[in-house]
Write an enzyme that holds these catalytic residues in place. Structure first.
Site: not given
Length: 199
Positions: A7, A126
């Site tokens: 990412c 996360d």
């Protein structure tokens, strides 16, 4: 095989690195961040991206029309939501585009039932909003959807994470950077290591 997402791609050379490594997903960040890209930048990056890699757009409470526009113009293939987007937001999004939706949840904040009820196609767990910090993996709730593990995952702990948690995919950003920029050797190294992990 555990899926791999890199990412925060922003430069042409970032695309060259992932085209060489061939992870499954590449993320473009449209939210305010040092990795933020504009629509035009993302369009140019997507045109360089290997067709075997799925482009994911990362958003935080963005106007639903803007998100759908990027998907419908094939600048992104999937949508990742990291803000306070509620169920109604996703329902409206689905009326505008058919792109699959990933919803990010902070570990320990949602029950299994709450995550199941959220109308996403994938979940991402996360430690918060892209902090890059490892969290207590015991806080990961069981989910019936395919899910990505993010936050502090690196070459040092990715094998343990895969063996302990069996995520659908793992998501990397800062751990494959040097001095804030994507690092070719780190990207190649992490992809190589995951491809060799026996689940």
């Amino acid at each position: 095989m555990t899926k791999i997402k890199i990412c925060g791609l922003k430069r042409d050379c970032d695309i060259d690195f992932v085209n060489e490594a061939l992870p499954d997903y590449a993320g473009f960040v449209f939210a305010k961040s040092k990795r933020q890209v504009t629509k035009e930048q993302a369009k140019n990056l997507k045109e360089r991206l290997d067709v075997r890699i799925t482009a994911v757009g990362v958003f935080v409470d963005a106007p639903v029309e803007f998100v759908a526009e990027l998907a419908n113009e094939n600048i992104i293939d999937m949508i990742q939501l990291h803000g306070n987007e509620d169920k109604e937001y996703v329902i409206k999004l689905r009326q505008l585009t058919q792109a699959p939706v990933i919803k990010a949840f902070k570990a320990g904040t949602k029950t299994e039932e709450e995550m199941k009820e959220y109308p996403s196609d994938y979940d991402l767990i996360d430690s918060g909003k892209g902090s890059g910090k490892t969290f207590d993996w015991s806080l990961v709730p069981k989910t019936t959807k395919p899910w990505f593990l993010a936050g502090g995952i690196s070459e040092d702990n990715v094998e343990e994470a895969i063996h302990c948690l069996h995520p659908y995919g793992v998501d990397f950003s800062s751990s494959v950077e040097t001095d804030g920029y994507k690092d070719r050797d780190k990207i190649l190294g992490i992809v190589r290591r995951i491809r060799n992990v026996k689940r």
